[in-house]
Design an enzyme around this catalytic site. Structure first.
Site, PDB file in Angstrom:
ATOM      1  N   GLY A  11       0.834  -1.208   0.000  1.00 57.53           N
ATOM      2  CA  GLY A  11       0.000   0.000   0.000  1.00 57.53           C
ATOM      3  C   GLY A  11       0.867   1.255   0.000  1.00 57.53           C
ATOM      4  O   GLY A  11       1.871   1.307   0.704  1.00 57.53           O
ATOM      5  N   ARG A  72       0.698  -4.976  -5.109  1.00 61.09           N
ATOM      6  CA  ARG A  72       0.811  -6.127  -4.205  1.00 61.09           C
ATOM      7  C   ARG A  72       0.992  -7.321  -5.141  1.00 61.09           C
ATOM      8  O   ARG A  72       0.058  -7.722  -5.811  1.00 61.09           O
ATOM      9  CB  ARG A  72      -0.453  -6.285  -3.374  1.00 61.09           C
ATOM     10  CG  ARG A  72      -0.771  -5.053  -2.497  1.00 61.09           C
ATOM     11  CD  ARG A  72      -1.863  -5.395  -1.492  1.00 61.09           C
ATOM     12  NE  ARG A  72      -2.427  -4.226  -0.836  1.00 61.09           N
ATOM     13  CZ  ARG A  72      -1.874  -3.597   0.201  1.00 61.09           C
ATOM     14  NH1 ARG A  72      -0.729  -4.022   0.696  1.00 61.09           N
ATOM     15  NH2 ARG A  72      -2.460  -2.559   0.746  1.00 61.09           N
ATOM     16  N   ASP A 103       5.865  -5.007   6.021  1.00 62.33           N
ATOM     17  CA  ASP A 103       6.576  -6.254   6.330  1.00 62.33           C
ATOM     18  C   ASP A 103       6.452  -7.291   5.213  1.00 62.33           C
ATOM     19  O   ASP A 103       7.391  -8.040   4.945  1.00 62.33           O
ATOM     20  CB  ASP A 103       6.159  -6.833   7.686  1.00 62.33           C
ATOM     21  CG  ASP A 103       4.673  -7.152   7.747  1.00 62.33           C
ATOM     22  OD1 ASP A 103       3.913  -6.590   6.921  1.00 62.33           O
ATOM     23  OD2 ASP A 103       4.276  -7.947   8.613  1.00 62.33           O
ATOM     24  N   THR A 124       4.299   2.564   5.549  1.00 66.49           N
ATOM     25  CA  THR A 124       2.894   2.137   5.583  1.00 66.49           C
ATOM     26  C   THR A 124       2.158   3.038   6.556  1.00 66.49           C
ATOM     27  O   THR A 124       2.716   3.416   7.593  1.00 66.49           O
ATOM     28  CB  THR A 124       2.724   0.664   6.034  1.00 66.49           C
ATOM     29  OG1 THR A 124       1.366   0.475   6.478  1.00 66.49           O
ATOM     30  CG2 THR A 124       3.644   0.261   7.167  1.00 66.49           C
ATOM     31  N   ASP A 126      -0.086   2.184   8.446  1.00 66.55           N
ATOM     32  CA  ASP A 126      -0.608   1.407   9.581  1.00 66.55           C
ATOM     33  C   ASP A 126       0.228   1.514  10.858  1.00 66.55           C
ATOM     34  O   ASP A 126      -0.262   1.216  11.941  1.00 66.55           O
ATOM     35  CB  ASP A 126      -0.730  -0.078   9.199  1.00 66.55           C
ATOM     36  CG  ASP A 126      -1.693  -0.305   8.045  1.00 66.55           C
ATOM     37  OD1 ASP A 126      -2.527   0.581   7.788  1.00 66.55           O
ATOM     38  OD2 ASP A 126      -1.599  -1.364   7.392  1.00 66.55           O
ATOM     39  N   ASP A 128       2.570  -0.516  11.816  1.00 63.12           N
ATOM     40  CA  ASP A 128       2.470  -1.867  12.380  1.00 63.12           C
ATOM     41  C   ASP A 128       3.758  -2.661  12.158  1.00 63.12           C
ATOM     42  O   ASP A 128       3.712  -3.881  11.999  1.00 63.12           O
ATOM     43  CB  ASP A 128       1.268  -2.606  11.747  1.00 63.12           C
ATOM     44  CG  ASP A 128       1.422  -2.774  10.238  1.00 63.12           C
ATOM     45  OD1 ASP A 128       2.318  -2.141   9.644  1.00 63.12           O
ATOM     46  OD2 ASP A 128       0.640  -3.551   9.655  1.00 63.12           O
ATOM     47  N   ARG A 170      -5.526  -2.058   9.109  1.00 63.76           N
ATOM     48  CA  ARG A 170      -5.495  -3.516   8.985  1.00 63.76           C
ATOM     49  C   ARG A 170      -5.711  -4.165  10.361  1.00 63.76           C
ATOM     50  O   ARG A 170      -6.754  -3.940  10.935  1.00 63.76           O
ATOM     51  CB  ARG A 170      -4.166  -3.969   8.368  1.00 63.76           C
ATOM     52  CG  ARG A 170      -4.274  -5.287   7.615  1.00 63.76           C
ATOM     53  CD  ARG A 170      -2.941  -5.642   6.999  1.00 63.76           C
ATOM     54  NE  ARG A 170      -2.654  -4.849   5.832  1.00 63.76           N
ATOM     55  CZ  ARG A 170      -2.982  -5.194   4.596  1.00 63.76           C
ATOM     56  NH1 ARG A 170      -3.622  -6.316   4.380  1.00 63.76           N
ATOM     57  NH2 ARG A 170      -2.683  -4.430   3.577  1.00 63.76           N
TER      58      ARG A 170
HETATM   59  O1  F6P Z   1      -1.578  -1.400   4.698  1.00 65.54           O
HETATM   60  C1  F6P Z   1      -2.155  -0.193   4.338  1.00 65.54           C
HETATM   61  C2  F6P Z   1      -3.635  -0.356   4.114  1.00 65.54           C
HETATM   62  O2  F6P Z   1      -4.175   0.898   3.744  1.00 65.54           O
HETATM   63  C3  F6P Z   1      -4.427  -0.929   5.285  1.00 65.54           C
HETATM   64  O3  F6P Z   1      -4.696   0.021   6.298  1.00 65.54           O
HETATM   65  C4  F6P Z   1      -5.654  -1.450   4.605  1.00 65.54           C
HETATM   66  O4  F6P Z   1      -6.244  -2.496   5.333  1.00 65.54           O
HETATM   67  C5  F6P Z   1      -5.110  -1.949   3.278  1.00 65.54           C
HETATM   68  O5  F6P Z   1      -3.883  -1.273   3.068  1.00 65.54           O
HETATM   69  C6  F6P Z   1      -6.002  -1.729   2.091  1.00 65.54           C
HETATM   70  O6  F6P Z   1      -5.409  -2.307   0.995  1.00 65.54           O
HETATM   71  P1  F6P Z   1      -5.827  -2.037  -0.526  1.00 65.54           P
HETATM   72  O7  F6P Z   1      -5.367  -0.643  -0.879  1.00 65.54           O
HETATM   73  O8  F6P Z   1      -5.106  -3.070  -1.295  1.00 65.54           O
HETATM   74  O9  F6P Z   1      -7.309  -2.126  -0.574  1.00 65.54           O
END
Ligand code: F6P
Length: 318
Positions: A11, A72, A103, A124, A126, A128, A170
């Protein structure tokens, strides 16, 4: 001359561009040739490498998103994908790779560590990743949530409504906690701590009796669906309830000063790590300094959730 590659993966997060700029400019300053890899590991597997010049990163330091683009990559999780990625790095004679991401992105990097030096930069929203007090993008995302909740509070007050606001993170409640305490949310629901509907409703009713005409409940996405939580609260309390899911707006925007500074410092540190011939390292923000720590730390256990701050938030919104 040594050649290094840099990619952004997973992300996106505000500040990734500032980190990229620092890697490119500091790399060139030290006589390295720097290759930008588009679309994360997807681009690496398909050989999308371009040499970066000083000018290629002009005017991006405060721009949200990532000019390299990100993805991803499912293919990078397979041994075949990892082999292709390594072949591309060898083909382009890349000696070291800087990965800006979370990670999952670091795990991808570590599969390449046999043939090449690896450095991770935690990016990120998050926050995390174990081993670093902050990840790039977190501070900006928290500020974005605070700004949005301020606007929601205006209409919540006018209509005397309860709002359930879902934020990202997340499995991690850090965005919810920091934003919730900063904007004085009535309740903060996070995946790390179980919550009780009765208690939340009691609090809503107490507030109502005191003459409060609106309430804001911040829900971290990992704690449950804001829609379900909103319905449950409405059916138990009878209060007029609305739901707002802030979603991907939390991932965009210009980085805050803190994120831009940390990102630059981490980008610079990553190049220093490469020049000192270390590998499997991650840049980390520890006690207001950017340092180098083993990449393995990123897969370890998260430090305990900040229960003290969470309890304080509850006491302040009694
Ligand atoms: O890891 C960053 C994040 O924005 C999380 O907070 C969220 O759950 C996820 O990515 C959303 O992913 P995507 O952009 O693939 O929908």
């Amino acid at each position: 001359i040594k050649r290094i590659g840099v990619l952004t993966s997973g992300g996106d997060a505000p500040g990734m561009n500032a980190a990229l700029r620092a890697v490119v400019r500091k790399g060139i300053f030290h006589g390295l040739r720097v290759y930008g890899i588009s679309r994360g590991y997807e681009g690496l597997i398909h050989g999308e490498l371009t040499e970066m010049s000083l000018g290629s990163v002009a005017d991006i330091v405060l721009r949200g998103g990532t000019i390299l683009k990100t993805a991803r990559s499912a293919e990078m999780m397979t041994p075949e994908g990892q082999q292709k990625a390594l072949e591309q790095l060898h083909k382009h004679e890349i000696d070291a790779l800087v990965v800006i991401g979370g990670d999952g992105s670091f795990r991808g990097a570590q599969t390449l560590a046999k043939g090449i030096q690896i450095v991770g930069i935690p990016g990120t929203i998050d926050n995390d990743i174990p081993g670093t007090d902050l990840t790039i993008g977190f501070d900006t995302a928290v500020n974005t949530v605070i700004d949005a909740v301020g606007k929601i509070r205006d209409t919540a007050t006018s209509h005397e409504r309860t709002f359930v606001v879902e934020v990202m993170g997340r499995h991690c409640g850090n965005i919810a906690l920091q934003a919730g305490i900063a904007c004085g949310a009535e309740s903060i629901l996070v995946p790390e701590i179980p919550f009780d509907f009765d208690e939340i409703c009691e609090k809503l009713k107490r507030g109502h009796q005191r003459g409060k005409n609106h309430s804001i409940i911040i829900v971290s996405e990992g704690a449950g669906s804001a829609y379900k939580i909103g319905e449950e609260l409405h059916s138990r309390s009878g209060f007029d309830t609305r739901i707002t899911i802030l979603g991907h707006l939390q991932r965009g925007g210009n980085p805050s000063a803190l994120d831009a500074v940390i990102a630059a410092a981490m980008g610079g540190k990553a190049v220093e790590i490469i020049m000192s011939k270390e590998t499997n390292k991650m840049t980390a923000y520890v006690n207001q300094n950017v340092v180098s720590i083993p990449l393995d730390v990123a897969y370890g256990e998260m430090p305990p959730f900040n229960r003290e701050l969470y309890d304080l938030a509850n006491q302040l919104s009694i």
